[in-house]
Scaffold this motif. Structure first.
Motif, short mmCIF file in Angstrom:
data_model
loop_
_atom_site.label_atom_id
_atom_site.label_comp_id
_atom_site.label_asym_id
_atom_site.label_seq_id
_atom_site.Cartn_x
_atom_site.Cartn_y
_atom_site.Cartn_z
N GLN A 132 2.05 5.43 -2.79
CA GLN A 132 2.17 6.55 -2.47
C GLN A 132 3.25 7.70 -3.15
O GLN A 132 3.21 8.64 -2.68
CB GLN A 132 1.92 6.63 -1.10
CG GLN A 132 0.73 5.91 -0.48
CD GLN A 132 -0.68 6.12 -0.87
OE1 GLN A 132 -0.94 7.42 -0.91
NE2 GLN A 132 -1.63 5.20 -1.40
N ARG B 183 5.72 5.58 -8.79
CA ARG B 183 4.73 5.26 -9.93
C ARG B 183 4.90 5.66 -11.20
O ARG B 183 4.56 5.22 -12.19
CB ARG B 183 3.62 6.60 -9.40
CG ARG B 183 2.78 5.74 -8.15
CD ARG B 183 1.43 6.16 -8.03
NE ARG B 183 1.26 7.58 -8.27
CZ ARG B 183 1.18 8.36 -7.50
NH1 ARG B 183 1.27 8.07 -6.03
NH2 ARG B 183 0.97 9.85 -7.27
N TYR C 215 0.90 -1.21 -0.09
CA TYR C 215 -0.01 -0.03 0.03
C TYR C 215 0.99 1.30 -0.05
O TYR C 215 0.23 2.40 -0.42
CB TYR C 215 -0.90 -0.06 1.24
CG TYR C 215 -1.78 -1.25 1.23
CD1 TYR C 215 -3.05 -0.95 0.14
CD2 TYR C 215 -1.95 -2.05 2.11
CE1 TYR C 215 -4.02 -2.04 0.37
CE2 TYR C 215 -2.66 -3.22 2.01
CZ TYR C 215 -3.79 -3.20 1.22
OH TYR C 215 -4.72 -4.18 1.27
N GLY C 216 2.12 1.19 0.64
CA GLY C 216 2.81 2.33 0.51
C GLY C 216 3.62 2.92 -0.59
O GLY C 216 3.61 4.14 -0.57
#
Length: 225
Positions: free
Chosen positions: A73, A78, A69-70
């Motif tokens: 962020q 990305r 999940y981290g």
């Protein structure tokens, strides 16, 4: 029970795959980390020690959550070439498992090498051995015999740790178990079969390591005879 067993066995290849890839990647990383802990460059040594303490001192479940999940962020990540891999639950689970086992394996390597008797090393040096020859003929074989039982326990721990991959939607044995329980409510039977699968797999791994240990100590048995 037989129907449940057939369905759960469908997740066994993924469990074995996660274990094998994570252990292989983790062992390579552990060798690098161990080398860095003995580096004469303080920052490298500090980073290696931080890696060991960080991944040994925090729960694997938390590490999986942070990676899965981290990482998404981080904008830079990305838009990098790594994102097509790191956005997949499969690779996130492998990264988390590999990083976790690398910390423990680095300590296993350190302990195994420290367990090599100093007298053996001094005797080898007196015979003219040094450098790679000393490591290949004396240090590494003895360290292997010392560290193999502990590493066998780490392999078993990693097999069980793959069950945490189910929290990131992977359908290994535990992931399929949760789905069957939620659809049939046959909690005891399904979890009992899942436990039996892990037990059988770990028994085979344990037996394999025992055979390897016996072969490595065969020359000692001949001496006692």
């Amino acid at each position: 029970m037989s129907e449940v067993l057939q369905q759960l066995l469908a997740g066994l290849p993924l469990t074995i795959q996660l274990t094998a890839i994570s252990l292989a990647a983790g062992f390579v990383l552990a060798a690098v980390v161990f080398g860095a802990t003995n580096s004469s460059v303080p920052p490298l040594r500090w980073l290696a020690l931080l890696h060991i303490e960080l991944f040994r001192g925090t729960p694997l479940l938390l590490q999986i959550f942070l990676i899965y999940y981290g990482l998404g962020q981080i904008p830079l990540l990305r838009h990098s070439v790594l994102w097509p891999f790191l956005r997949e639950p499969y690779w996130c689970a492998i990264v988390a498992l590999a990083l976790n086992t690398s910390a423990y394996t680095a300590e296993i390597i350190r302990g195994a090498i420290q367990a090599v008797p100093q007298g053996e090393i001094e005797a080898a040096r007196a015979c003219g051995m040094s450098g790679l020859i000393l490591r290949r003929r004396i240090i590494w074989p003895i360290a292997l015999r010392q560290g193999l039982p502990v590493y066998g326990s780490e392999v078993i721990q990693m097999i069980k740790a793959t069950s945490l991959a189910s929290i990131v939607t992977l359908n290994e044995v535990t992931g399929i178990t949760y789905k069957l329980v939620s659809s049939t409510y046959r909690v005891v039977e399904i979890f009992a079969v899942a436990g039996a699968i892990y037990l059988a797999l770990n028994f085979l791994v344990s037996a394999g390591f025992m055979l390897i240990e016996r072969s490595l100590h065969a020359h000692l048995a001949h001496r006692r005879a």
